[in-house]
Design an enzyme around this catalytic site. Structure first.
Site, PDB file in Angstrom:
ATOM      1  N   ASN A   1       2.674   8.886 -86.838  1.00 62.25           N
ATOM      2  CA  ASN A   1       2.087  10.119 -86.310  1.00 62.25           C
ATOM      3  C   ASN A   1       3.059  11.262 -86.546  1.00 62.25           C
ATOM      4  O   ASN A   1       4.263  11.113 -86.321  1.00 62.25           O
ATOM      5  CB  ASN A   1       1.836   9.988 -84.806  1.00 62.25           C
ATOM      6  CG  ASN A   1       0.849   8.887 -84.471  1.00 62.25           C
ATOM      7  OD1 ASN A   1       0.096   8.447 -85.330  1.00 62.25           O
ATOM      8  ND2 ASN A   1       0.856   8.432 -83.235  1.00 62.25           N
TER       9      ASN A   1
ATOM     10  N   GLY B   1     -10.709   8.596 -86.149  1.00 60.40           N
ATOM     11  CA  GLY B   1      -9.497   7.854 -85.809  1.00 60.40           C
ATOM     12  C   GLY B   1      -8.675   7.536 -87.046  1.00 60.40           C
ATOM     13  O   GLY B   1      -9.164   7.585 -88.177  1.00 60.40           O
TER      14      GLY B   1
ATOM     15  N   LYS C   1       3.381  14.582 -76.906  1.00 57.11           N
ATOM     16  CA  LYS C   1       1.946  14.673 -76.592  1.00 57.11           C
ATOM     17  C   LYS C   1       1.655  15.781 -75.583  1.00 57.11           C
ATOM     18  O   LYS C   1       0.542  16.275 -75.501  1.00 57.11           O
ATOM     19  CB  LYS C   1       1.441  13.341 -76.021  1.00 57.11           C
ATOM     20  CG  LYS C   1       1.676  12.123 -76.901  1.00 57.11           C
ATOM     21  CD  LYS C   1       0.850  12.183 -78.168  1.00 57.11           C
ATOM     22  CE  LYS C   1       1.020  10.913 -78.996  1.00 57.11           C
ATOM     23  NZ  LYS C   1       0.386  11.043 -80.343  1.00 57.11           N
TER      24      LYS C   1
ATOM     25  N   ASN D   1      -1.957  13.637 -89.826  1.00 59.24           N
ATOM     26  CA  ASN D   1      -1.941  15.068 -89.512  1.00 59.24           C
ATOM     27  C   ASN D   1      -3.345  15.584 -89.195  1.00 59.24           C
ATOM     28  O   ASN D   1      -3.702  16.696 -89.538  1.00 59.24           O
ATOM     29  CB  ASN D   1      -1.338  15.833 -90.716  1.00 59.24           C
ATOM     30  CG  ASN D   1      -1.158  17.314 -90.443  1.00 59.24           C
ATOM     31  OD1 ASN D   1      -0.624  17.701 -89.425  1.00 59.24           O
ATOM     32  ND2 ASN D   1      -1.627  18.147 -91.374  1.00 59.24           N
TER      33      ASN D   1
END
Length: 508
Positions: free
Chosen positions: A251, A222, A396, A116
């Site tokens: 994700n 990352g 996305k 998150n």
């Protein structure tokens, strides 16, 4: 890997004289010493109570920086890559469903982790991406909490939800979590590290102070940072002490990444000989996924191969759907005990992703990052499981958002299910142009979401709006040239159509 000009002598193929090698080594050591000196100064500018934590994070950053200075060229030797053997990638259909009596026991050994750390800026939104509304005014975070609550209520379990935030998302997320106080889900959070951006010229941090006034000086490194960060947070030990065995990580913007009982049963079934410490869910590549990381065998181990690691003359081969047929969904199942071991033994290894950026003030910087899936080679018995495409539904862009908001899916207890009236299981290819890239603009351009049940391919470019109850079927291409506008009228049915030119509908 992009190397700083200062270290251009590292370029592969140049023969180095002994004096050259000594010079390079001295230069590298000088850079490391200078970096260490600057980091010590930065620690002193942080809040006194956080010095120990900052130092721990900077220790990991220094290791990464040291590797960056030493590693050169492509770490991958292409001729050593082998296609993955069948025994290292199971097909999902091989897995058995658990019997109802054992489901509670299985779930009580699971922790769900959602990554998150990302912001919604690429879709024109402020704050964490997880608070963007995706369906029925419910956000990514709402849907995730609903899914876990449904599991806990249905099976009488206590599966915790853990959010890995970044310094960009932590404060906003903590405020939003207050709305879930009455929900039957224990929610935990921890922060990933905060690393200093490096000047490409000086190879030193551009930050002069640890305070958050100049947030552009820092970055979250990352999601590969999850292993060290969850260990530093003490949550790892807490979950192990609570009897948890595996975490399922994904994700937060992948709406297909729900808890799968068949995979969990496979991992915890006593009949599974030597359960793998690490499972990566992969799925079959389509033309839309050619840049996605794939699994290969390398030096006798399973390894994640990303496009950034591929030598230029092999990129087309890497993108081949016929040769590399699967890609990483970033849905991962990992043994908690194994995470503890690799962190404590310092045997975790992930390739460095070098991310060059130019800041708004013109300063050229480098971010050193790692990807969570790249750690697969550090775990014993790691395998892939080839899962149905429905487990990979990332949002996305607004093109993805249109798909999940449409009648292609229905919503059930926080999970999206493909509409049974869709005659084939594949998701249409949708490409919305730059006029739709921000959520606000995208919502303004659709009076209602079109019927897309029989759509194969949609491309929209230019100044285009859609009226109410539009139906799209087959292949539909709508192109408004510069200066033109196209209003698709309410009730229109477009099937295998190309629409171009200028079509304006005006109120009178």
């Amino acid at each position: 890997m992009t190397q700083d000009p200062k270290f251009s002598a590292f370029v592969r193929g140049h023969r180095r004289a002994g004096s050259d090698v000594q010079f390079i080594e001295r230069t590298r050591l000088d850079a490391q010493k200078a970096m260490n000196k600057e980091l010590q100064k930065l620690i002193q500018t942080g809040p006194p109570g956080l010095h120990e934590r900052i130092r721990a994070e900077f220790d990991e950053f220094e290791k990464l920086f040291g590797r960056y200075l030493q590693e050169s060229g492509h770490a991958i030797m292409w001729d050593k890559i082998r296609l993955v053997s069948d025994d290292l990638v199971k097909t999902y259909n091989e897995l058995k469903a658990p019997d109802n009596k054992s489901i509670k026991t299985l779930l009580n050994q699971l922790v769900v982790v959602k990554l998150n750390g990302g912001l919604g800026t690429s879709m024109g939104c402020k704050g964490p991406k997880s608070i963007i509304s995706v369906r029925n005014d419910l956000t990514f975070l709402d849907l995730t909490v609903q899914q876990i609550e449904h599991l806990n209520k249905t099976y009488g379990t206590d599966v915790p939800l853990v959010l890995m935030n970044s310094f960009n998302t932590d404060a906003d997320t903590e405020k939003i979590l207050q709305r879930y106080s009455q929900v039957k889900v224990k929610i935990f959070t921890f922060n990933q590290s905060r690393y200093p951006r490096i000047s490409r010229e000086s190879l030193l941090p551009i930050a002069t102070s640890f305070n958050t006034e100049n947030i552009e000086s820092w970055y979250p490194p990352g999601h590969g940072d999850v292993y060290q960060s969850i260990a530093n947070s003490k949550l790892l030990d807490q979950f192990i002490n609570d009897g948890k065995k595996y975490l399922f990580m994904s994700n937060i913007d992948n709406l297909g990444a729900t808890v799968d009982l068949n995979i969990l049963n496979f991992l915890l079934d006593p009949n599974t000989k030597q359960a793998p410490e690490f499972v990566m869910e992969v799925t079959n590549k389509t033309r839309a996924d050619v840049k996605g990381g794939t699994l290969v065998e390398y030096d006798g181990k399973l390894r994640l191969l990303e496009i950034a690691q591929v030598p230029k003359d092999h990129v087309d081969e890497f993108k081949s759907v016929s040769k590399f047929k699967i890609f990483n969904t970033n849905n991962l199942w990992i043994s908690l005990d194994a995470i503890k071991r690799v962190v404590e033994d310092n045997t975790l290894h992930m390739e460095i992703i070098v991310n060059p950026k130019t800041l708004d003030n013109g300063v050229n910087v480098v971010q050193l990052e790692t990807a969570v899936g790249a750690a697969i080679k550090s775990f014993e018995g790691a395998i892939g499981i080839n899962v149905p495409r429905r487990r990979f539904l990332p949002v996305k862009t607004t093109s993805d958002l249109l798909i999940v908001m449409s009648n292609l899916y229905s919503l059930k207890t926080g999970a999206l299910e493909m509409n049974p009236l869709r005659s084939f299981p594949s998701v249409p290819l949708v490409k919305l142009g730059s006029h739709f890239s921000k959520v606000k603009d995208y919502l303004h351009r659709f009076a209602s979401i079109p019927d897309m049940l029989e759509l194969d391919h949609l491309t929209v470019s230019g100044d285009v709006t859609f009226g109410r109850n539009v139906t799209l079927k087959g292949t539909v291409i709508i192109i408004a040239n510069h200066g033109d506008r196209i209003d698709i009228p309410s009730g229109a049915v477009l099937e295998n159509k190309i629409v171009s030119g200028n079509l304006r509908i005006l109120d009178h």
